[in-house]
Design an enzyme around this catalytic site. Structure first.
Site, PDB file in Angstrom:
ATOM      1  CG  ASP A  50      -1.907  -1.960  -6.783  1.00 40.87           C
ATOM      2  OD1 ASP A  50      -1.740  -3.035  -6.173  1.00 40.87           O
ATOM      3  OD2 ASP A  50      -1.028  -1.448  -7.487  1.00 40.87           O
ATOM      4  CG  ASP A  53      -3.968  -5.035  -2.872  1.00 37.43           C
ATOM      5  OD1 ASP A  53      -3.043  -4.234  -2.672  1.00 37.43           O
ATOM      6  OD2 ASP A  53      -4.129  -5.604  -3.967  1.00 37.43           O
ATOM      7  N   GLY A  54      -2.448  -3.734  -0.272  1.00 37.32           N
ATOM      8  CA  GLY A  54      -1.134  -3.782   0.359  1.00 37.32           C
ATOM      9  C   GLY A  54      -1.197  -3.393   1.825  1.00 37.32           C
ATOM     10  NE  ARG A  58       2.099  -1.922   4.302  1.00 39.56           N
ATOM     11  CZ  ARG A  58       1.942  -1.715   2.996  1.00 39.56           C
ATOM     12  NH1 ARG A  58       2.547  -2.509   2.117  1.00 39.56           N
ATOM     13  NH2 ARG A  58       1.187  -0.721   2.554  1.00 39.56           N
ATOM     14  CB  THR A  64       0.088 -14.839   0.511  1.00 36.60           C
ATOM     15  OG1 THR A  64      -0.845 -14.125  -0.322  1.00 36.60           O
ATOM     16  CG2 THR A  64      -0.521 -15.033   1.895  1.00 36.60           C
ATOM     17  CG  ASP A  71      -1.049  -6.153  -6.199  1.00 35.17           C
ATOM     18  OD1 ASP A  71      -2.183  -5.667  -6.321  1.00 35.17           O
ATOM     19  OD2 ASP A  71      -0.039  -5.473  -5.946  1.00 35.17           O
ATOM     20  CG  ASP A  75      -0.934  -3.876 -10.458  1.00 36.83           C
ATOM     21  OD1 ASP A  75      -2.079  -3.505 -10.141  1.00 36.83           O
ATOM     22  OD2 ASP A  75       0.018  -3.920  -9.651  1.00 36.83           O
TER      23      ASP A  75
END
Length: 224
Positions: A50, A53-54, A58, A64, A71, A75
């Site tokens: 998690d 991917d953030g 960036r 998007t 996401d 979660d």
């Protein structure tokens, strides 16, 4: 409609990581009641991705709305799957696990939906001081990690006490230490719903005022 390769959000790097998270979560669900080693590793890896991917979003400039929604859904579904299993393992505390699921899903869904309605670029952008503080990177990461760690420790304790520290179970110690933060995160989720409700009500008031203005006769004109 043809989508250019550089605009195909479905194959953006962070979204590919998101798909991997889903696969890992499904594997964890399959083994959750029978093999805590496979399930635990798959679940924890899915949760840790998690953050990855953030960072990828960036780094590659690939943030998007689809990715943000994917996401959030991953979660919520991942945590729900684990809580359902915990309710099965610990039926005495079933109500609290059910309540945790309801708060987590309902409050985050309302917050995300409201962010879309009011036209925010991200659900993490908010005027509320507590929300701005909560969504600071370090605080958000910490709260999510300790929340997941609490539930994972409860899961593992059903199968094993794990390593012993001065005669006490490591998993039990971690569960006691992270439990208060899990409660705090649930309260912050309720705050999400409160803030979203205020924002959504403001949209309703504005739209009602606009409809009344359109229905009122223009001043100075004869009404037939």
């Amino acid at each position: 409609m043809t989508i250019a390769e550089h605009d195909n959000v479905f194959i953006f790097v962070p979204n590919l990581i998101g798909y991997a998270r889903i696969v890992l979560a499904l594997i964890a669900f399959w083994f959750m009641s029978t093999n805590y080693v496979i399930s635990g590793w798959c679940y924890v890896t899915s949760a840790l991705l998690d953050a990855v991917d953030g960072q990828a979003a960036r780094a590659f400039n690939q943030s998007t709305r689809f990715g943000a929604m994917l996401d959030q859904l991953t979660d919520r579904c991942g945590t729900t799957g684990l809580l359902v299993t915990l309710a099965y393992f610990y039926p005495r505390y079933m109500f609290w696990f059910q309540l945790s699921i309801a708060i987590d899903v309902a409050c985050h869904w309302l917050f995300m939906q409201t962010s879309v309605v009011v036209g925010r670029s991200s659900h993490k952008v908010n005027d509320n001081f507590i929300m701005r503080l909560y969504y600071q990177k370090d605080i958000l990461t910490f709260m999510c990690c300790v929340n997941e760690l609490f539930y994972v420790c409860l899961y593992l304790l059903h199968f094993t006490y794990g390593p012993l520290i001065f005669g006490a179970s490591l998993f039990k110690i971690l569960a006691f230490l992270t439990g208060p933060f899990a409660v705090l995160k649930a309260l912050i989720s309720v705050m999400h719903a409160y803030v979203a409700g205020i924002d959504l009500a403001a949209v309703d008031v504005r739209e009602r005022q606009e409809r009344r203005q359109k229905s009122e006769p223009v001043s100075g004109k004869k009404v037939e």
